[in-house]
Design an enzyme around this catalytic site. Structure first.
Site, PDB file in Angstrom:
ATOM      1  N   HIS A 231       0.804  -1.222   0.000  1.00  0.00           N
ATOM      2  CA  HIS A 231       0.000   0.000   0.000  1.00  0.00           C
ATOM      3  C   HIS A 231       0.837   1.273   0.000  1.00  0.00           C
ATOM      4  CE1 HIS A 231       0.773  -0.703   4.311  1.00  0.00           C
ATOM      5  NE2 HIS A 231       0.590   0.595   4.482  1.00  0.00           N
ATOM      6  N   ASP A 232       2.009   1.227   0.601  1.00  0.00           N
ATOM      7  CA  ASP A 232       2.842   2.426   0.683  1.00  0.00           C
ATOM      8  C   ASP A 232       4.104   2.336  -0.171  1.00  0.00           C
ATOM      9  OD1 ASP A 232       1.353   4.171   2.204  1.00  0.00           O
ATOM     10  OD2 ASP A 232       2.186   3.514   4.122  1.00  0.00           O
TER      11      ASP A 232
ATOM     12  N   LYS B 239       6.040   5.404  -1.258  1.00  0.00           N
ATOM     13  CA  LYS B 239       6.870   6.165  -0.323  1.00  0.00           C
ATOM     14  C   LYS B 239       8.360   5.888  -0.505  1.00  0.00           C
ATOM     15  CE  LYS B 239       3.478   6.877   3.357  1.00  0.00           C
ATOM     16  NZ  LYS B 239       3.132   6.606   4.775  1.00  0.00           N
TER      17      LYS B 239
ATOM     18  N   HIS C 273      -6.121   4.503  -1.264  1.00  0.00           N
ATOM     19  CA  HIS C 273      -6.435   4.346   0.160  1.00  0.00           C
ATOM     20  C   HIS C 273      -6.395   5.645   0.953  1.00  0.00           C
ATOM     21  CE1 HIS C 273      -2.017   4.139   0.466  1.00  0.00           C
ATOM     22  NE2 HIS C 273      -2.131   4.302   1.770  1.00  0.00           N
ATOM     23  N   HIS C 274      -6.011   6.752   0.317  1.00  0.00           N
ATOM     24  CA  HIS C 274      -6.091   8.061   0.980  1.00  0.00           C
ATOM     25  C   HIS C 274      -7.276   8.887   0.480  1.00  0.00           C
ATOM     26  CE1 HIS C 274      -2.549   7.852   3.474  1.00  0.00           C
ATOM     27  NE2 HIS C 274      -1.818   7.442   2.447  1.00  0.00           N
TER      28      HIS C 274
END
Length: 278
Positions: free
Chosen positions: A132-133, A136, A185-186
């Protein structure tokens, strides 16, 4: 040059058919002298041959399909092991607690099953939650692990990570179906999220499911910029966020099944309070 399954099946069929035809024709010539009886015997022999070769092909194809399924399963496990190594490195770099990415993946799968997500859709959700990240990876450490509040420019840079994650995952064939969570998801139920400002059910279901688990995890465990919240405060936040930040139906489903879902996440973890003291 390796022998392919289709060549092996075709060669076996032709060899067996040729041997049967030659031997059975010779046997009929010797054993059946009457032309009418021989015609009947030839017909019976043909039907017997079709039945037996059909059974043989069924067995051979089934055996090869099982072998291919086992190879495919091994490849999927290999992909997943590689991703878990990457995710572990990401969690270490992000200074996340425990097995953050694996924990939220397990909980998201549990909530997805309760929400009626079909088994065939779960692998994409699993990989999306695990990664999910991933966007980053492109965020500088000075922003990513800054202990204080991000300024406006830093926040704008941080908010690029969903699009970066989507771009990275779309370069990998088996991850293209898993971009919904990293990319969305944000997003927020009321349309005030990012990167696209999606509202309500415009947000992919997988992302709506994961957002609840991700918020729970972010509040329940310490981060570089905050301590862990008490569990009752986390539950109160989720109730308050239903209908604004989060899908209200899914929040209700999460809260109604909270002990079961939490147990999935904590299976290989210590409790949030123990993590906070560590």
């Amino acid at each position: 040059m390796p022998i392919t399954p289709q060549f092996r099946i075709a060669f076996g069929y032709v060899a067996l058919a040729s041997l049967w035809i030659w031997l059975s024709d010779r046997a009929l010539e010797l054993l059946v002298l009457d032309p009418a009886q021989r015609l009947w015997a030839q017909s019976t022999k043909g039907w017997f041959f079709v039945s037996m070769t059909g059974l043989m092909l069924y067995w051979m194809i089934g055996r090869d399909l099982k072998r291919l399924a086992a190879i495919n399963s091994q490849l999927v496990r290999g992909h997943e092991q590689s991703l878990r190594v990457l995710v572990s490195a990401m969690d270490i770099r992000h200074k996340e607690t425990g097995d953050h990415s694996d924990r939220v993946m397990r909980m998201a799968l549990g909530l997805a099953r309760l929400a009626g997500v079909q088994d065939g859709e779960l692998p994409a959700l699993k990989f999306g939650a695990l990664l999910h990240d991933i966007g980053k990876l492109a965020i500088p450490d000075a922003i990513l692990i800054k202990p204080g509040k991000l300024d406006e420019a830093e926040m704008a840079h941080m908010r690029r990570h969903p699009e970066i994650g989507r771009d990275l995952m779309e370069q990998v064939d088996f991850l293209r179906d898993a971009v919904d969570i990293p990319y969305a998801h944000h997003e927020r139920w009321d349309g005030s999220g990012y990167p696209r400002g999606l509202r309500g059910e415009e947000i992919p279901l997988a992302a709506r499911i994961f957002s609840i688990v991700d918020v729970w995890d972010a509040l329940s465990f310490p981060r570089v910029y905050k301590p862990a919240w008490p569990e009752e405060d986390v539950m109160a936040y989720l109730r308050g966020a239903a209908g604004s930040q989060l899908d209200p139906h899914l929040v209700g489903l999460f809260l109604a099944n909270y002990p079961e879902i939490k147990a999935l996440g904590m299976a290989d973890s210590t409790s949030p309070r123990e993590q906070a003291r560590a």
